[in-house]
Motif scaffolding. Structure first.
Motif, mmCIF file in Angstrom:
data_model
loop_
_atom_site.group_PDB
_atom_site.id
_atom_site.type_symbol
_atom_site.label_atom_id
_atom_site.label_comp_id
_atom_site.label_asym_id
_atom_site.label_seq_id
_atom_site.Cartn_x
_atom_site.Cartn_y
_atom_site.Cartn_z
ATOM 1 N N THR A 34 0.848 -1.185 0.000
ATOM 2 C CA THR A 34 0.000 0.000 0.000
ATOM 3 C C THR A 34 0.883 1.233 0.000
ATOM 4 O O THR A 34 1.858 1.300 0.746
ATOM 5 N N CYS A 36 0.585 5.480 0.283
ATOM 6 C CA CYS A 36 -0.253 6.657 0.549
ATOM 7 C C CYS A 36 0.454 7.870 -0.028
ATOM 8 O O CYS A 36 1.493 8.288 0.477
ATOM 9 N N ILE A 51 3.395 0.762 2.938
ATOM 10 C CA ILE A 51 3.058 -0.253 3.927
ATOM 11 C C ILE A 51 3.343 -1.615 3.284
ATOM 12 O O ILE A 51 2.676 -2.017 2.332
ATOM 13 N N MET A 79 -3.555 -0.553 5.195
ATOM 14 C CA MET A 79 -3.590 0.507 6.199
ATOM 15 C C MET A 79 -4.296 0.006 7.448
ATOM 16 O O MET A 79 -5.281 -0.723 7.370
ATOM 17 N N PHE A 84 -2.330 4.710 10.353
ATOM 18 C CA PHE A 84 -2.969 5.967 9.964
ATOM 19 C C PHE A 84 -2.565 7.100 10.904
ATOM 20 O O PHE A 84 -2.336 8.219 10.464
ATOM 21 N N LEU A 87 0.681 8.171 9.809
ATOM 22 C CA LEU A 87 0.522 8.989 8.603
ATOM 23 C C LEU A 87 0.192 10.428 8.973
ATOM 24 O O LEU A 87 0.737 11.369 8.395
ATOM 25 N N THR A 112 -10.234 2.513 9.131
ATOM 26 C CA THR A 112 -8.967 2.813 9.807
ATOM 27 C C THR A 112 -8.784 4.305 10.050
ATOM 28 O O THR A 112 -7.933 4.699 10.840
#
Length: 197
Positions: A34, A36, A51, A79, A84, A87, A112
């Motif tokens: 993943t 972001c 991730i 996630m 998160f 993040l 999430t």
């Protein structure tokens, strides 16, 4: 956004009338990583977060990545509420947002994103969270068409070039950050963003 170690090959040019055109791919099924990507309404972006589907993060997973990118390990590669919150910390570090100088973070309505820890951290650090209504992201989020689609197209080219120059070597999760670095820099920038809108 999920990126697999096996992406569909980009369009290829072939001789007129050719019924089949051979194209090498890494494997039948790939591991999922993943990524972001964060970009502001003005077009400025911050380094991505990756991730990886592992229990422990290895430093070499980020070799050749976008400068400032961060990686985390999560068994599923997806996630989580804990990541998160990390993040949000990453966003705060790059934007220097405060109670006086707030930022608005638009996001989808994923479970999430609504943990108590994340919401509390966002409130305490000047991040206003605004989620899209369920099942409306495709209509309301311009990043899907304006940024993510060109990014995926450039990733296909990058992955195809890697396979062509490294015959017989499959793409692993350790190659993802390196192979997505150039597509990220080409698509997550003010010039590209402003061209789309």
């Amino acid at each position: 956004m999920s990126i697999t170690t096996v992406l569909q090959a980009p369009k290829v040019i072939a001789e007129t009338g050719a019924k089949t055109v051979a194209q090498c791919v890494s494997a039948e099924r790939g591991a999922l990583v993943t990524m972001c990507g964060i970009i502001s309404a003005s077009g400025s972006s911050i380094p991505p977060i990756y991730i990886f589907p592992r229990v422990r993060m290895k430093g070499h997973f980020l070799n050749g990545c976008v400068p400032g990118a961060v990686g985390y390990a999560e068994k599923s590669g997806w996630m989580t509420a804990v990541i998160f919150k990390k993040l949000l910390m990453h966003i705060k570090n790059h934007t220097n947002c405060t109670h006086i100088d707030n930022i608005l973070l638009l996001m989808d309505n994923h479970e999430t994103h609504i943990s108590l820890e994340a919401i509390t951290y966002a409130r305490e650090n000047g991040i206003i969270l605004l989620s899209f209504p369920p099942h409306c992201t495709h209509m309301m989020q311009p990043l899907d068409r304006g940024i993510y689609a060109p990014f995926k197209t450039k990733c296909k080219i990058s992955f195809n070039d890697f396979i062509a120059s490294n015959p017989g070597k499959p793409i692993s999760i350790a190659d993802i950050a390196k192979l997505t670095a150039e597509p990220y820099l080409l698509t997550f920038n003010p010039k590209k963003y402003c061209q789309q809108f």
